[in-house]
Design an enzyme around this catalytic site. Sequence first.
Site, PDB file in Angstrom:
ATOM      1  N   THR A  61      -1.032   7.560  -1.115  1.00  0.00           N
ATOM      2  CA  THR A  61      -2.300   7.461  -1.862  1.00  0.00           C
ATOM      3  C   THR A  61      -3.185   6.329  -1.347  1.00  0.00           C
ATOM      4  O   THR A  61      -4.366   6.265  -1.700  1.00  0.00           O
ATOM      5  CB  THR A  61      -2.025   7.169  -3.350  1.00  0.00           C
ATOM      6  OG1 THR A  61      -1.389   5.883  -3.440  1.00  0.00           O
ATOM      7  CG2 THR A  61      -1.115   8.229  -3.971  1.00  0.00           C
ATOM      8  N   ASP A  97       2.271  -6.006  11.354  1.00  0.00           N
ATOM      9  CA  ASP A  97       3.243  -5.595  12.380  1.00  0.00           C
ATOM     10  C   ASP A  97       3.015  -6.345  13.674  1.00  0.00           C
ATOM     11  O   ASP A  97       3.957  -6.784  14.338  1.00  0.00           O
ATOM     12  CB  ASP A  97       3.134  -4.090  12.646  1.00  0.00           C
ATOM     13  CG  ASP A  97       3.828  -3.271  11.566  1.00  0.00           C
ATOM     14  OD1 ASP A  97       4.611  -3.844  10.787  1.00  0.00           O
ATOM     15  OD2 ASP A  97       3.572  -2.053  11.506  1.00  0.00           O
ATOM     16  N   ARG A 101       0.847  -1.188   0.000  1.00  0.00           N
ATOM     17  CA  ARG A 101       0.000   0.000   0.000  1.00  0.00           C
ATOM     18  C   ARG A 101       0.882   1.237   0.000  1.00  0.00           C
ATOM     19  O   ARG A 101       1.760   1.379   0.841  1.00  0.00           O
ATOM     20  CB  ARG A 101      -0.870  -0.034   1.257  1.00  0.00           C
ATOM     21  CG  ARG A 101      -1.947   1.011   1.289  1.00  0.00           C
ATOM     22  CD  ARG A 101      -3.007   0.669   2.303  1.00  0.00           C
ATOM     23  NE  ARG A 101      -2.615   0.782   3.692  1.00  0.00           N
ATOM     24  CZ  ARG A 101      -3.430   1.164   4.668  1.00  0.00           C
ATOM     25  NH1 ARG A 101      -4.684   1.450   4.398  1.00  0.00           N
ATOM     26  NH2 ARG A 101      -3.038   1.241   5.901  1.00  0.00           N
TER      27      ARG A 101
END
Length: 217
Positions: free
Chosen positions: A117, A211, A113
């Site tokens: 944007t 994460d 990603r």
Amino acid sequence: MNTRSPAVRPTGTTQVLDHPLAASLLTSLRDASTPPPLFRLLAKRLALLLCMEATRSVPTAQTEVRTPLTVTRGVHLAKPLVAVPVLRAGLGMLEAVTELFPEVTVGYVGLERDHATFEPSLYYSKLPPLEDRAVLLLDPMLATGASASAACRSLEQAGADDITLLSVVSAPEGIAKLHEQHPSVRVVTASVDEGLDSHAYIVPGLGDFGDRLFGTL
Ligand code: URA
């Protein structure tokens, strides 16, 4: 006769898993103090429940089985399954699928990603044959829907016509976008949360799934 599980509330082509065990697992996943080893364990357990629900409608074929006492009727799955985790967070759901369905074939889709944007780009794709197979797309956070849509596009281009997205937490925006762009794709999720923040994180959500899974906070 009511043949639908009382544990599931259908909302269009999105099914929300409504089960106390799923809710309790999700609560612990949301907890910011849950460390990565426990997060991985809980994510796998929740993925097992999602996988059970996602495969509820897989077609079966009649067969016979010899018990120690007699011959009786039974079934086997009539449609091969393919699991496709979206790298990297989807890896946290893969073991649940391979344990439940050891014969499953596995493909991988890598999407990243753009942090400005929020648009995804495909950086990796390795897929087994997808025609006439039930594809379980593993992407735990359905946020804007951009990544899930991109993943579905690449699966459809590779021949998939039976895709179910297994998502741990979904945002209404992501569900709407996915259904608009890929109306035939089913979503099975443990929660539809409130929405997205300005960084496209799901609120209340659980933070960055990858994460927290891999301890890269
Ligand atoms: N991806 C995540 O890991 N978490 C979110 O909240 C949104 C996208």
